[in-house]
Structures are given as structure tokens and as C-alpha cells.
Design a protein around this motif. Structure first.
Motif, mmCIF file in Angstrom:
data_model
loop_
_atom_site.group_PDB
_atom_site.id
_atom_site.type_symbol
_atom_site.label_atom_id
_atom_site.label_comp_id
_atom_site.label_asym_id
_atom_site.label_seq_id
_atom_site.Cartn_x
_atom_site.Cartn_y
_atom_site.Cartn_z
ATOM 1 N N ARG A 203 3.318 4.502 0.288
ATOM 2 C CA ARG A 203 3.148 5.821 1.264
ATOM 3 C C ARG A 203 1.706 6.101 1.751
ATOM 4 O O ARG A 203 1.518 6.459 2.788
ATOM 5 C CB ARG A 203 3.406 6.836 0.148
ATOM 6 C CG ARG A 203 3.496 8.197 0.905
ATOM 7 C CD ARG A 203 4.183 9.373 0.314
ATOM 8 N NE ARG A 203 3.122 9.730 -0.738
ATOM 9 C CZ ARG A 203 2.101 10.629 -0.684
ATOM 10 N NH1 ARG A 203 1.851 10.988 0.656
ATOM 11 N NH2 ARG A 203 1.214 10.899 -1.579
ATOM 12 N N MET A 204 0.741 5.629 1.067
ATOM 13 C CA MET A 204 -0.682 6.061 1.339
ATOM 14 C C MET A 204 -1.207 5.086 2.395
ATOM 15 O O MET A 204 -1.904 5.396 3.637
ATOM 16 C CB MET A 204 -1.567 6.071 0.237
ATOM 17 C CG MET A 204 -1.375 6.812 -0.751
ATOM 18 S SD MET A 204 -1.335 8.651 -0.350
ATOM 19 C CE MET A 204 -3.162 8.735 0.153
ATOM 20 N N GLY A 205 -0.572 3.933 2.621
ATOM 21 C CA GLY A 205 -1.120 2.829 3.424
ATOM 22 C C GLY A 205 -2.586 2.341 3.103
ATOM 23 O O GLY A 205 -3.046 2.762 2.182
ATOM 24 N N SER B 53 1.813 4.050 6.698
ATOM 25 C CA SER B 53 2.595 4.541 5.550
ATOM 26 C C SER B 53 3.807 3.615 5.505
ATOM 27 O O SER B 53 4.753 3.476 6.464
ATOM 28 C CB SER B 53 2.881 6.104 5.689
ATOM 29 O OG SER B 53 3.766 6.260 4.798
ATOM 30 N N TYR B 54 4.070 3.206 4.328
ATOM 31 C CA TYR B 54 5.465 2.420 4.009
ATOM 32 C C TYR B 54 5.329 1.190 5.007
ATOM 33 O O TYR B 54 6.592 0.615 5.299
ATOM 34 C CB TYR B 54 6.471 3.169 4.167
ATOM 35 C CG TYR B 54 6.807 4.422 3.239
ATOM 36 C CD1 TYR B 54 6.834 4.055 1.636
ATOM 37 C CD2 TYR B 54 6.536 5.625 3.725
ATOM 38 C CE1 TYR B 54 6.860 5.213 0.806
ATOM 39 C CE2 TYR B 54 6.683 6.685 2.629
ATOM 40 C CZ TYR B 54 6.807 6.424 1.593
ATOM 41 O OH TYR B 54 6.846 7.523 0.509
ATOM 42 N N TYR C 236 0.767 -1.247 0.012
ATOM 43 C CA TYR C 236 0.038 -0.158 -0.026
ATOM 44 C C TYR C 236 0.776 1.150 -0.001
ATOM 45 O O TYR C 236 0.161 2.197 0.131
ATOM 46 C CB TYR C 236 -1.079 -0.031 1.311
ATOM 47 C CG TYR C 236 -1.843 -1.045 1.045
ATOM 48 C CD1 TYR C 236 -2.971 -1.105 0.199
ATOM 49 C CD2 TYR C 236 -1.965 -2.409 2.022
ATOM 50 C CE1 TYR C 236 -3.928 -2.130 0.262
ATOM 51 C CE2 TYR C 236 -2.764 -3.538 1.856
ATOM 52 C CZ TYR C 236 -3.752 -3.072 0.854
ATOM 53 O OH TYR C 236 -4.674 -4.245 0.906
#
Length: 243
Positions: free
Chosen positions: A138-140, A148-149, A136
């Protein structure tokens, strides 16, 4: 001159660097490469399997094959971000009480899982570790607790594998506009050397009498891939040219 002396020293001393240091450099490089891709660890069940051409009971996951699996996805220990989320369970099919199934490699799941399932055997248990750029990113996915990440760990059990469902619709639909014209159908069946009554076929299949057989109306084998919700502009232009 003195400007070139440090370079000469480095060149002369390179051969004297210990094998221990070189091993460390190599291990760091391999770790970096491994962390950028999906990692698959089969910890139980068969590790080797193969399919025969036309096999109706395949044992190995291949592209477009339909796989049924149990899974539990958690935040992997290698994940960046808050350590409080490490090991956190995101979702599990066992909690739902059903093993979902889907065609592999068609974007039904995140790219890393699609990739990690390939080559697994029926009856195998594996950990699939998916880096952020194949999950997913950077957005998660905050609504499910994926930050994120985040690096994800899938614990999967391959319970069933089925061969791909044939898709005759896309073979007939020459201009890829997700509807079949009589011209396309005629060309397709002529290519097969088959005679067919198109008027009778249209009477049965063209439910809304618009002169075309849509993907929804088509009752032949059509796989699991339906038309996109938002066709790309170039697809619309191509379809218009070939009408």
C-alpha cells in the motif's frame, strides 16, 4: 414449502451446467490464485539445472546462495492504479553498469524477488512478476515512482551463482547476542574435539579488550549477515540470561 424449492432447483440444475461455464469458473479461480503469487517466466537460456552437494560452481539458485544478476524493473501491465505508469522503468543495473550480487532469501531485496529467483539457472533470462503484497504494498515507493499497490516486473539475467559463505560466528555465538564469550568459544571447540589456546585467540581477535569477540572483530568465516541495527527486546533478555 416454497422456501426450499429454489435450493432444490439449483441442486437439480447444477449437473446440467455446461462444461464451458465450468471452464470459465476454473480459469477465473486459477487466475486469482496466480495473481496472488510471484510469476516466473524463463524466456531464454537454460530452464533446467541442478547442483551437486559441495559443488563450488553451482548452476541453480538455492536459498542463501549468492546470485549475481542484471535486472531491469518496470511497472507491470497488470498493475492497478494509473495506466500512465504501466511499463515505466524504475531501475536498471545496466544503467549502473554493474551486476549486483547478494545472498538469496535473506531479505536483501523485496520478498517477491527473493522468491522468484529460487530455481533459476545460471545464464537464464526471466521475467519475475511480483504482486504488491510481496513488493511495496500500500505504501509503494514514491521516491522511485512506485505507486500504491503496484505490481512489478523484473527482467533478470542470472550471470553468476556462488555457494553460501559459511558462518562460523553464529555457530559459536550460542546466546545470539552478536558477541562471543570465552565460555561459548570453549564449548564450541570442545564440541569439535579441537584444542585451542583461548588466551592467544583473544589476544588476536579481541581488538577493544572488552573480553568478547564481536561480529566486527571476528576474522573467521561469518557469511554476509551482520547484527541487526535494533535488537529485539527478547534477544536482549536471552543474551543477558546466558552471560
Amino acid at each position: 414449502s416454497c422456501w426450499f424449492q429454489p435450493i432444490n432447483i439449483i441442486i437439480m440444475n447444477w449437473g446440467s451446467i455446461s462444461s464451458f461455464v465450468l471452464a470459465i469458473i476454473a480459469s477465473i479461480a486459477s487466475l486469482t490464485l496466480a495473481s496472488s503469487d510471484v510469476k516466473v517466466i524463463v524466456y531464454d537460456g537454460p530452464k533446467k539445472c541442478s547442483n551437486k552437494k559441495g559443488d563450488e560452481k553451482p548452476t541453480k539458485v538455492e536459498p542463501n546462495f549468492i546470485v549475481g544478476l542484471h535486472f531491469t524493473v518496470t511497472i507491470d501491465e497488470s498493475s492497478s492504479g494509473s495506466q500512465d505508469t504501466i511499463g515505466k522503468k524504475i531501475e536498471s543495473s545496466r544503467d549502473m553498469g554493474i551486476a549486483p550480487s547478494f545472498p538469496v532469501g535473506q531479505g536483501k531485496v523485496i520478498a517477491g524477488l527473493d522468491k522468484g529467483l529460487l530455481g533459476l539457472c545460471k545464464g537464464s533470462f526471466a521475467h519475475i512478476i511480483v504482486p504488491p503484497h510481496l513488493a511495496y504494498g500500500r505504501m509503494g515507493k514514491p521516491e522511485q515512482g512506485v505507486g500504491s499497490y503496484a505490481t512489478l516486473r523484473y527482467d533478470v539475467e542470472i550471470v553468476d551463482i556462488q555457494p553460501p559463505v559459511p558462518n562460523d560466528f553464529v555457530k559459536i555465538d550460542a546466546n545470539k547476542d552478536w558477541k562471543i564469550s570465552k565460555k561459548e568459544a570453549k564449548r564450541y571447540f570442545e564440541g569439535l574435539g579441537q584444542q585451542i589456546n583461548l588466551n592467544s585467540l583473544w589476544s588476536d581477535e579481541d581488538k577493544n579488550d572488552d573480553g568478547y569477540i564481536s561480529w566486527e572483530e571476528f576474522t573467521g568465516p561469518k557469511g554476509s549477515e551482520g547484527p541487526p541495527k535494533n535488537p529485539k527486546p527478547q534477544q536482549k533478555k536471552q543474551a543477558a540470561k546466558q552471560q
